[in-house]
Design a protein around this motif. Structure first.
Motif, PDB file in Angstrom:
ATOM      1  N   GLY A   1     -43.201 -34.217  -3.583  1.00  0.00           N
ATOM      2  CA  GLY A   1     -42.588 -33.265  -2.667  1.00  0.00           C
ATOM      3  C   GLY A   1     -42.907 -33.510  -1.210  1.00  0.00           C
ATOM      4  N   VAL A   2     -43.232 -34.742  -0.857  1.00  0.00           N
ATOM      5  CA  VAL A   2     -43.578 -35.055   0.528  1.00  0.00           C
ATOM      6  C   VAL A   2     -42.364 -34.917   1.442  1.00  0.00           C
ATOM      7  CG1 VAL A   2     -44.360 -36.893   2.077  1.00  0.00           C
ATOM      8  CG2 VAL A   2     -45.464 -36.568  -0.142  1.00  0.00           C
ATOM      9  N   ALA A   3     -41.235 -35.438   0.999  1.00  0.00           N
ATOM     10  CA  ALA A   3     -40.017 -35.384   1.809  1.00  0.00           C
ATOM     11  C   ALA A   3     -38.813 -35.532   0.888  1.00  0.00           C
ATOM     12  CB  ALA A   3     -40.027 -36.480   2.877  1.00  0.00           C
ATOM     13  N   SER A   4     -37.630 -35.476   1.470  1.00  0.00           N
ATOM     14  CA  SER A   4     -36.396 -35.531   0.697  1.00  0.00           C
ATOM     15  C   SER A   4     -36.089 -36.958   0.255  1.00  0.00           C
ATOM     16  CB  SER A   4     -35.229 -35.001   1.524  1.00  0.00           C
ATOM     17  OG  SER A   4     -35.011 -35.845   2.653  1.00  0.00           O
ATOM     18  N   THR A   5     -35.129 -37.072  -0.649  1.00  0.00           N
ATOM     19  CA  THR A   5     -34.694 -38.388  -1.108  1.00  0.00           C
ATOM     20  C   THR A   5     -34.153 -39.216   0.055  1.00  0.00           C
ATOM     21  OG1 THR A   5     -34.192 -37.610  -3.335  1.00  0.00           O
ATOM     22  CG2 THR A   5     -33.064 -39.605  -2.599  1.00  0.00           C
ATOM     23  N   GLY A   6     -33.356 -38.576   0.909  1.00  0.00           N
ATOM     24  CA  GLY A   6     -32.800 -39.290   2.051  1.00  0.00           C
ATOM     25  C   GLY A   6     -33.857 -39.858   2.972  1.00  0.00           C
ATOM     26  N   PHE A   7     -34.970 -39.149   3.125  1.00  0.00           N
ATOM     27  CA  PHE A   7     -36.066 -39.625   3.970  1.00  0.00           C
ATOM     28  C   PHE A   7     -36.565 -40.977   3.482  1.00  0.00           C
ATOM     29  CE2 PHE A   7     -40.571 -40.102   4.842  1.00  0.00           C
ATOM     30  CZ  PHE A   7     -40.682 -39.781   6.191  1.00  0.00           C
ATOM     31  N   PHE A   8     -36.808 -41.091   2.183  1.00  0.00           N
ATOM     32  CA  PHE A   8     -37.347 -42.341   1.635  1.00  0.00           C
ATOM     33  C   PHE A   8     -36.279 -43.420   1.518  1.00  0.00           C
ATOM     34  CE2 PHE A   8     -40.412 -39.185   0.110  1.00  0.00           C
ATOM     35  CZ  PHE A   8     -41.588 -39.773   0.528  1.00  0.00           C
ATOM     36  N   VAL A   9     -35.046 -43.042   1.233  1.00  0.00           N
ATOM     37  CA  VAL A   9     -33.977 -44.042   1.134  1.00  0.00           C
ATOM     38  C   VAL A   9     -33.764 -44.714   2.486  1.00  0.00           C
ATOM     39  CG1 VAL A   9     -31.504 -44.370   0.826  1.00  0.00           C
ATOM     40  CG2 VAL A   9     -32.793 -43.043  -0.836  1.00  0.00           C
ATOM     41  N   VAL A  10     -33.597 -43.920   3.534  1.00  0.00           N
ATOM     42  CA  VAL A  10     -33.355 -44.497   4.856  1.00  0.00           C
ATOM     43  C   VAL A  10     -34.556 -45.314   5.319  1.00  0.00           C
ATOM     44  CG1 VAL A  10     -32.912 -43.978   7.286  1.00  0.00           C
ATOM     45  CG2 VAL A  10     -31.728 -42.682   5.497  1.00  0.00           C
ATOM     46  N   GLY A  11     -35.767 -44.776   5.160  1.00  0.00           N
ATOM     47  CA  GLY A  11     -36.954 -45.489   5.602  1.00  0.00           C
ATOM     48  C   GLY A  11     -37.118 -46.837   4.935  1.00  0.00           C
ATOM     49  N   ASN A  12     -36.977 -46.852   3.601  1.00  0.00           N
ATOM     50  CA  ASN A  12     -37.190 -48.107   2.875  1.00  0.00           C
ATOM     51  C   ASN A  12     -36.007 -49.054   2.979  1.00  0.00           C
ATOM     52  OD1 ASN A  12     -39.853 -47.987   1.142  1.00  0.00           O
ATOM     53  ND2 ASN A  12     -38.990 -45.923   1.108  1.00  0.00           N
ATOM     54  N   ALA A  13     -34.779 -48.524   2.989  1.00  0.00           N
ATOM     55  CA  ALA A  13     -33.614 -49.397   3.098  1.00  0.00           C
ATOM     56  C   ALA A  13     -33.577 -50.103   4.442  1.00  0.00           C
ATOM     57  CB  ALA A  13     -32.328 -48.589   2.892  1.00  0.00           C
ATOM     58  N   MET A  14     -34.091 -49.466   5.481  1.00  0.00           N
ATOM     59  CA  MET A  14     -34.162 -50.131   6.783  1.00  0.00           C
ATOM     60  C   MET A  14     -35.406 -51.010   6.889  1.00  0.00           C
ATOM     61  SD  MET A  14     -32.674 -47.179   9.348  1.00  0.00           S
ATOM     62  CE  MET A  14     -32.426 -48.324  10.703  1.00  0.00           C
ATOM     63  N   GLN A  15     -36.482 -50.623   6.230  1.00  0.00           N
ATOM     64  CA  GLN A  15     -37.707 -51.422   6.316  1.00  0.00           C
ATOM     65  C   GLN A  15     -37.585 -52.765   5.607  1.00  0.00           C
ATOM     66  OE1 GLN A  15     -40.101 -52.129   3.712  1.00  0.00           O
ATOM     67  NE2 GLN A  15     -41.515 -53.177   5.125  1.00  0.00           N
ATOM     68  N   ILE A  16     -36.793 -52.826   4.541  1.00  0.00           N
ATOM     69  CA  ILE A  16     -36.721 -54.076   3.776  1.00  0.00           C
ATOM     70  C   ILE A  16     -36.086 -55.213   4.565  1.00  0.00           C
ATOM     71  CG2 ILE A  16     -36.794 -52.980   1.496  1.00  0.00           C
ATOM     72  CD1 ILE A  16     -33.797 -53.093   1.375  1.00  0.00           C
ATOM     73  N   CYS A  17     -35.385 -54.900   5.661  1.00  0.00           N
ATOM     74  CA  CYS A  17     -34.855 -55.989   6.481  1.00  0.00           C
ATOM     75  C   CYS A  17     -35.990 -56.750   7.158  1.00  0.00           C
ATOM     76  CB  CYS A  17     -33.872 -55.464   7.515  1.00  0.00           C
ATOM     77  SG  CYS A  17     -34.630 -54.563   8.907  1.00  0.00           S
ATOM     78  N   SER A  18     -37.171 -56.124   7.273  1.00  0.00           N
ATOM     79  CA  SER A  18     -38.301 -56.805   7.904  1.00  0.00           C
ATOM     80  C   SER A  18     -38.831 -57.946   7.050  1.00  0.00           C
ATOM     81  CB  SER A  18     -39.429 -55.806   8.195  1.00  0.00           C
ATOM     82  OG  SER A  18     -39.993 -55.298   7.005  1.00  0.00           O
ATOM     83  N   MET A  19     -38.485 -57.944   5.754  1.00  0.00           N
ATOM     84  CA  MET A  19     -38.917 -59.058   4.897  1.00  0.00           C
ATOM     85  C   MET A  19     -38.314 -60.365   5.396  1.00  0.00           C
ATOM     86  SD  MET A  19     -38.409 -59.586   0.790  1.00  0.00           S
ATOM     87  CE  MET A  19     -39.287 -58.057   0.446  1.00  0.00           C
ATOM     88  N   ALA A  20     -37.016 -60.337   5.688  1.00  0.00           N
ATOM     89  CA  ALA A  20     -36.369 -61.532   6.239  1.00  0.00           C
ATOM     90  C   ALA A  20     -36.823 -61.784   7.665  1.00  0.00           C
ATOM     91  CB  ALA A  20     -34.844 -61.367   6.189  1.00  0.00           C
TER      92      ALA A  20
END
Length: 273
Positions: free
Chosen positions: A62-81
């Motif tokens: 219950g830390v945050a909403s689904t959208g919070f984690f989706v946006v954060g991680n979906a944008m963060q994974i571009c840092s892998m490349a």
């Protein structure tokens, strides 16, 4: 007038030729070993499982909403490349003993440098877009449609910012032996301090200050606002700040590159692994 005009545009033509064609050729040369059997697990499957893990963890706690984690991680994974790809694109030239011939050419250093980043940027953008698409299909993530164009802009700018950050790390590979240790620390640092999994206001004040000069922080903030339908001036300001962070890291990377190039010519460090 007519005879001088072609000569005046020749340097610009050469710059773009080195930037586009040279960048593509170098990317193919350095990553010739990549096949679908390696690309899919690394650039698609692993990021997808990262998104799923943190979304379900967030739902359970219950830390945050689904959208919070989706946006954060979906944008963060571009840092892998951006981080690992650019580190390889620059540091591997030294590892493969091809750096000295490249630096012996009279080609514009900025064109060579930036050309390496374009394919990496596109790869990071593809990874993030896949993350958003998979989240929509598997997790029911539904961003506000009106904000999608600006959301795509935010993702693109964030991928470019991560690429600039990776350029700076890759430049260290011209001198540092174990640049992968630095890259690993940097990758997990942005995951921890840039508000990807934990709301930024819950982090210590010193960490929040560091986050302001790292890629992802402002881009993710803009992405969350846009996904929620709040596409006002705050989101545009965050996108602009992310762009400025990226430009700053590119400038730092270029200065490091030129410094290590000059130092390497004096000491012969390019040929010592």
């Amino acid at each position: 007038m007519n005879t001088s005009s072609p000569a005046s545009i020749r340097p610009l033509h050469h710059f773009w030729r080195v930037f586009l064609i040279g960048g593509l050729i170098s990317y193919r040369a350095l990553f010739y070993w990549i096949s679908p059997w390696q690309y899919v697990p690394t650039m698609l499957a692993a990021p997808l499982f990262q998104i799923l893990f943190f979304v379900y963890l967030g739902r359970a706690t219950g830390v945050a909403s689904t959208g919070f984690f989706v946006v954060g991680n979906a944008m963060q994974i571009c840092s892998m490349a951006g981080i690992y790809g650019m580190t390889m694109a620059i540091a591997n030239e030294r590892q493969f003993q091809t750096l000295s011939p490249i630096l012996a050419t009279p080609s514009n250093r900025l064109a060579i440098f930036l050309g390496r980043g374009l394919p990496v940027l596109i790869t990071g953008l593809q990874t993030s877009c896949f993350g958003f698409l998979a989240s929509a299909l598997l997790l029911g993530f539904r961003p506000v449609v009106a904000g999608l164009p600006l959301l795509l802009l935010a993702v693109t700018v964030t991928a470019a910012s991560c690429t600039g950050f990776g350029m700076a790390l890759g430049s260290l590979g011209l001198r540092v032996r174990d640049v992968w240790l630095v890259s690993n620390i940097a990758y997990f640092a942005v995951l921890l301090v840039c508000g990807v999994e934990v709301p930024l206001h819950q982090l210590p004040a010193a960490v929040r200050v560091v986050a302001q000069v790292l890629p992802l922080t402002h881009g993710i903030a803009a992405g969350r606002l846009l996904a929620a339908g709040r596409s006002g001036g705050t989101a545009l300001t965050d996108i602009l700040l992310e762009f400025l962070v990226g430009v700053t890291w590119v400038a730092v990377a270029y200065l490091l590159f030129r410094y290590f190039e000059r130092a390497g010519r004096r000491t012969g460090a390019f040929d010592r692994l």
